[in-house]
Motif scaffolding. Structure first.
Motif, PDB file in Angstrom:
ATOM      1  N   ALA A 287       0.826  -1.209   0.000  1.00  0.00           N
ATOM      2  CA  ALA A 287       0.000   0.000   0.000  1.00  0.00           C
ATOM      3  C   ALA A 287       0.859   1.258   0.000  1.00  0.00           C
ATOM      4  CB  ALA A 287      -0.932  -0.011   1.208  1.00  0.00           C
ATOM      5  N   THR A 288       1.995   1.220   0.680  1.00  0.00           N
ATOM      6  CA  THR A 288       2.900   2.371   0.691  1.00  0.00           C
ATOM      7  C   THR A 288       3.492   2.607  -0.695  1.00  0.00           C
ATOM      8  OG1 THR A 288       3.451   1.898   3.003  1.00  0.00           O
ATOM      9  CG2 THR A 288       4.910   3.386   1.810  1.00  0.00           C
ATOM     10  N   TYR A 289       3.932   1.548  -1.350  1.00  0.00           N
ATOM     11  CA  TYR A 289       4.436   1.685  -2.719  1.00  0.00           C
ATOM     12  C   TYR A 289       3.355   2.250  -3.645  1.00  0.00           C
ATOM     13  CZ  TYR A 289       8.401  -1.503  -1.655  1.00  0.00           C
ATOM     14  OH  TYR A 289       9.529  -2.093  -1.155  1.00  0.00           O
ATOM     15  N   ALA A 290       2.141   1.697  -3.529  1.00  0.00           N
ATOM     16  CA  ALA A 290       1.068   2.056  -4.450  1.00  0.00           C
ATOM     17  C   ALA A 290       0.656   3.521  -4.336  1.00  0.00           C
ATOM     18  CB  ALA A 290      -0.142   1.153  -4.209  1.00  0.00           C
ATOM     19  N   ALA A 291       1.013   4.159  -3.225  1.00  0.00           N
ATOM     20  CA  ALA A 291       0.674   5.571  -3.028  1.00  0.00           C
ATOM     21  C   ALA A 291       1.636   6.507  -3.760  1.00  0.00           C
ATOM     22  CB  ALA A 291       0.672   5.904  -1.533  1.00  0.00           C
ATOM     23  N   VAL A 292       2.715   5.971  -4.325  1.00  0.00           N
ATOM     24  CA  VAL A 292       3.685   6.791  -5.052  1.00  0.00           C
ATOM     25  C   VAL A 292       3.187   6.979  -6.487  1.00  0.00           C
ATOM     26  CG1 VAL A 292       6.058   6.998  -5.856  1.00  0.00           C
ATOM     27  CG2 VAL A 292       5.575   5.943  -3.632  1.00  0.00           C
ATOM     28  N   ALA A 293       2.730   8.166  -6.791  1.00  0.00           N
ATOM     29  CA  ALA A 293       2.167   8.452  -8.109  1.00  0.00           C
ATOM     30  C   ALA A 293       3.219   9.121  -8.979  1.00  0.00           C
ATOM     31  CB  ALA A 293       0.948   9.353  -7.971  1.00  0.00           C
ATOM     32  N   VAL A 294       3.669   8.405 -10.004  1.00  0.00           N
ATOM     33  CA  VAL A 294       4.683   8.896 -10.931  1.00  0.00           C
ATOM     34  C   VAL A 294       4.249   8.497 -12.341  1.00  0.00           C
ATOM     35  CG1 VAL A 294       7.117   8.741 -11.621  1.00  0.00           C
ATOM     36  CG2 VAL A 294       6.507   8.660  -9.200  1.00  0.00           C
TER      37      VAL A 294
ATOM     38  N   PRO B   4      -0.007  -2.320  -9.086  1.00  0.00           N
ATOM     39  CA  PRO B   4      -1.045  -3.351  -9.007  1.00  0.00           C
ATOM     40  C   PRO B   4      -2.154  -2.930  -8.061  1.00  0.00           C
ATOM     41  CG  PRO B   4       0.796  -3.954  -7.606  1.00  0.00           C
ATOM     42  CD  PRO B   4       1.219  -2.705  -8.350  1.00  0.00           C
ATOM     43  N   ASP B   5      -3.267  -3.619  -8.147  1.00  0.00           N
ATOM     44  CA  ASP B   5      -4.351  -3.447  -7.184  1.00  0.00           C
ATOM     45  C   ASP B   5      -3.930  -4.135  -5.884  1.00  0.00           C
ATOM     46  OD1 ASP B   5      -6.662  -3.376  -5.677  1.00  0.00           O
ATOM     47  OD2 ASP B   5      -7.808  -4.696  -7.005  1.00  0.00           O
ATOM     48  N   VAL B   6      -3.799  -3.374  -4.820  1.00  0.00           N
ATOM     49  CA  VAL B   6      -3.323  -3.929  -3.551  1.00  0.00           C
ATOM     50  C   VAL B   6      -4.450  -4.032  -2.518  1.00  0.00           C
ATOM     51  CG1 VAL B   6      -1.000  -3.060  -3.967  1.00  0.00           C
ATOM     52  CG2 VAL B   6      -2.614  -1.666  -2.656  1.00  0.00           C
TER      53      VAL B   6
END
Length: 372
Positions: free
Chosen positions: A267-274, A280-282
């Motif tokens: 979830a922490t990775y998925a919050a990085v918007a670049v 992936p869907d977490v």
């Protein structure tokens, strides 16, 4: 004068030394227990683990075997699937199901995956079914459950066997029903890097039916009904040993907490918007973050960028099964557009329960500085 900065050690996809260090006393106690017993194959530790893991999954039966690939093979053999039979599978899941199918003499039929999660597409699977189709193997890829309800209904509708490949999905669930309880049979790997890993190779098959379980127990040991009396086959010598079973029993109660930590990291990775990073869907209980696999149209440049930051990233998996030299069915690739596109974009980031805040921040910082 200040001292020079210390170069950071590489951050690996998984760090088994860190994982094992936290469990040292548990593992030593388990191995001592087995050594002191003098019983090393098909004994009480395995019987206990088979019961405990089947109960964890909500499956009727569990049968321990030597590894995850032989778990798939023996599941196929338990349903008498072999020469002349077709089995529908995905082509993007590392060749394991294909290896098992080639071992039993059955024909792999490749169907495309869903764009959103790269698991086998039920609609594409149904379109691939022929009168010779005996089974479908749905791999729960990267820790994300495939569409288990759709596959269960599809298998029932067509009268075929539904096998789950759960090597990457220990503990994943839908509506509270875990991986390993949806199929007619399900294969598990306990390779050391799995969410539940042994200190060596190990595998297990769960199944619903007592007769199937009894046949699996024969097929994992030469086809014996009793010692030296062969009544079934073709069979194997494929046994999960007492040492690994004892270690897995110590780890099993910790699996849900490990999965929760994996989800937090994801979830922490998925919050990085670049730009040009597709996460992936977490969300949900159907994801246990076995591998954190993101996508970029400039995947190789992204991997080089991460490596420069000391972060090791890998590709799971770089070659489709139908394009492997042993299989060589490249003519099928046009019918697998989602699978073909994904293998040039996917990249796996470090994700394991022992990662600390510094590790996670290091990965996030590297992603935030990425510019395609």
């Amino acid at each position: 004068m200040s001292a020079p900065a210390t170069e950071q050690a590489p951050l690996r996809l998984n760090d088994l030394k860190r994982h094992t260090a936290a469990l040292r006393e548990r593992i030593l106690a388990a191995t001592t227990r087995v050594i002191d017993s003098g019983w090393f194959i098909l004994g009480p530790e395995l019987e206990a683990f088979e019961r405990e893991f089947a109960a964890f999954c909500g499956a009727g039966h569990g049968v321990g075997v030597a590894n995850g690939t032989e778990a798939i093979e023996l599941a196929l053999r338990a349903f008498s699937i072999g020469a002349g039979d077709e089995v529908v599978i995905a082509a993007n899941a590392g060749m394991y199901s294909t290896t098992a199918l080639l071992a039993v003499g059955a024909t792999p039929v490749y169907a495309d995956v869903r764009e959103q999660d790269l698991t086998l597409d039920p609609a594409a699977t149904e379109a691939a079914i022929t009168p010779r189709t005996r089974a479908v193997i749905a791999t729960h890829l990267y820790g994300r459950l495939a569409d288990v309800r759709a596959f269960r209904a599809l298998a029932d509708r067509h009268g075929i066997v539904f096998i789950e490949d759960c090597a990457q999905s220990h503990g994943a669930a839908e509506d509270g029903i875990r991986a390993g309880a949806w199929g007619d049979a399900a294969s598990f790997s306990f390779y050391p890097t799995k969410n539940l890993g042994a200190c060596g190779d190990a595998g297990l098959v769960t199944c619903r039916d007592a007769d199937v379980a009894a046949r699996l127990r024969r097929l994992r040991q030469y086809g014996w009904a009793s010692k030296y009396v062969v009544i079934d086959g073709p069979a194997r010598n494929s046994r999960l040993d007492e040492l690994q079973a004892a270690i897995l029993r110590e780890k099993l109660p910790l699996l849900d907490s490990w999965n929760a930590r994996r989800r937090e990291i994801a979830a922490t990775y998925a919050a990085v918007a670049v730009p040009d990073l597709r996460h992936p869907d977490v969300s949900g209980e159907g994801y246990v973050a076995h591998l954190y696999v993101m996508r970029s149209t400039r995947r190789d440049a992204l991997r080089d960028h991460l490596l420069a930051a000391g972060i090791l990233a890998e590709v799971h998996y770089p070659v489709l099964d139908n394009e492997q030299p042993k299989v060589d069915r490249r003519d099928l690739s046009a019918s697998l557009p989602n699978s073909v596109r994904a293998i040039s974009e996917i990249l796996t980031l470090p994700c394991f329960p022992e990662m600390d805040g510094t590790d996670i921040a290091r990965v996030c910082a590297a992603l935030q500085t990425w510019s395609a």
